[in-house]
Design an enzyme around this catalytic site. Structure first.
Site, PDB file in Angstrom:
ATOM      1  N   SER A 108      90.904-111.791 -97.495  1.00  0.00           N
ATOM      2  CA  SER A 108      92.054-111.135 -96.862  1.00  0.00           C
ATOM      3  C   SER A 108      92.944-110.456 -97.891  1.00  0.00           C
ATOM      4  CB  SER A 108      92.865-112.209 -96.130  1.00  0.00           C
ATOM      5  OG  SER A 108      94.132-111.718 -95.781  1.00  0.00           O
ATOM      6  N   TYR A 150      97.838-119.711 -95.946  1.00  0.00           N
ATOM      7  CA  TYR A 150      96.656-118.951 -95.512  1.00  0.00           C
ATOM      8  C   TYR A 150      96.090-118.135 -96.676  1.00  0.00           C
ATOM      9  CZ  TYR A 150      93.984-115.124 -93.450  1.00  0.00           C
ATOM     10  OH  TYR A 150      93.005-114.206 -93.186  1.00  0.00           O
TER      11      TYR A 150
END
Ligand SMILES: NC(=O)c1ccc[n+]([C@@H]2O[C@H](COP(=O)([O-])OP(=O)(O)OC[C@H]3O[C@@H](n4cnc5c(N)ncnc54)[C@H](O)[C@@H]3O)[C@@H](O)[C@H]2O)c1
Length: 327
Positions: free
Chosen positions: A133, A158
């Protein structure tokens, strides 16, 4: 995409937004695809079941309801399906919720990835694709983001789990000679987008005439990337990993076209044709101020292209949302 014909590909997280599009495209190009997903309750199972509808009866498609952390069921799946390629998309995927459950995120995204990599290694997988990501860039100065930039300061649990996943991937490549590509997706949008993501949330609220929470002064920006472009990158990565020599690579998949939050809201207003009710709120901890991908490497190595213009993608998305009962 002749190379996909009869290639046996396991897609973890295949019932989700990106995974269901990928599965559909792989099947359309002659691959044999198994989706492995545990219907994580982050958003409703019903929605994920709907994502699978388009190819549920395809003869080259199989489904395994399995948690990537369940090693026994993972072994059964690998033994039965005998994949040649693994595309690992399964994850806890929200940025803000990760602040409230760092342990749960680490458990799925780091421990789960380690269990899956180990199973892949034992099964002789030579080609593994990992969904990373743009969140790994975290506290970043200077734009656009390049793969060689420092990623030691992710801003959310995350982001930290995705950075850890990349590190695990490198280790498995180094020790066992697996080809592994880590793809850093930059905010993906398009039909079936996750309900928690900004574009879908804003369009839903706007269509329902509800207030839209705007965090910060509207000057944050995101490099929104259309799902069709992301698919070109994932398929390019599968092909890249089919080489005879083991390879490791990290690639940005973005559109190199950052859109300001206030600009996004103006465009939604334009395409919906109704004035938006904006509610200003403080900037959220864990959020990045901006994302902006340099995709030179992915273009050169994976044949990645960012073809979908943001206005076209957004207009199409608004039309799709109108068919979704504003969910
Ligand atoms: N959508 C984006 O903008 C974006 C951006 C960057 C990275 N990513 C990454 O891409 C991947 C796919 O994202 P998405 O937007 O399609 O998310 P999604 O939530 O729609 O899909 C993820 C899928 O993984 C499944 N899953 C979760 N935990 C699991 C477990 N323990 N075992 C098996 N399956 C499990 C979920 O049920 C879900 O269907 C994720 O790894 C995400 O972190 C997405």
């Amino acid at each position: 995409m002749q190379f996909l014909r009869n290639l046996r590909i396991l897609v973890t997280g295949g019932a989700g937004f990106i995974g269901s599009h990928l599965t559909e495209t792989l099947l359309a190009n002659g691959a044999q695809v198994a989706v492995l997903d545990n219907f994580d309750p982050y958003y409703p199972r019903q929605e994920k079941e709907r994502n699978l509808e388009a190819f549920r009866n395809h003869s080259n498609y199989r489904f395994y309801e399995v948690d990537i952390r369940n090693q026994i069921n993972l072994t059964k799946t690998f033994t039965e399906f005998r994949p040649q390629v693994v595309v690992h998309l399964a994850a806890r995927a929200g940025v803000r919720p990760s602040l409230n459950d760092p342990e749960g995120y680490a458990d799925v995204n780091v421990r789960g990835t380690a269990i899956l990599l180990e199973e892949a290694r034992k099964s002789g997988i030579r080609n593994f694709v990992f969904a990373s990501s743009s969140s790994v860039y975290g506290k970043h100065s200077g734009e656009p983001f390049r793969e060689t930039d420092n990623t030691d300061s992710p801003l959310s649990p995350y982001g930290a789990t995705k950075k850890s996943g990349e590190a695990l991937c490198f280790t498995f490549h180094h020790v066992y000679g697996m080809s592994i590509s880590c793809l850093r997706f930059f905010t993906v949008y398009g039909p079936r987008q996750r309900p928690d993501l900004a574009i879908r949330k804003f369009v839903r609220l706007a269509l329902n005439g509800e207030e839209i929470p705007v965090y910060g002064d509207g000057s944050s920006c995101r490099d929104y990337t259309h799902i069709r472009d992301i698919l070109s990158g994932i398929i390019g990565a599968i092909r890249w990993g089919e080489s005879d020599m083991p390879r490791f690579g990290i690639f940005n998949l973005g559109s190199s076209n950052p859109i300001l939050l206030r600009e996004l809201l103006d465009k939604i207003e334009k395409y919906i044709g109704l004035p938006l009710k904006r509610k200003c709120l403080p900037f959220q901890p864990g959020d990045m101020i901006s994302t902006f991908a340099d995709t030179t490497l992915a273009q050169r190595e994976l044949g990645f292209r960012h073809d979908v213009l943001f206005d076209d993608g957004l207009r199409e998305f608004v039309e799709w949302m109108k068919t979704q009962n504003s969910e």
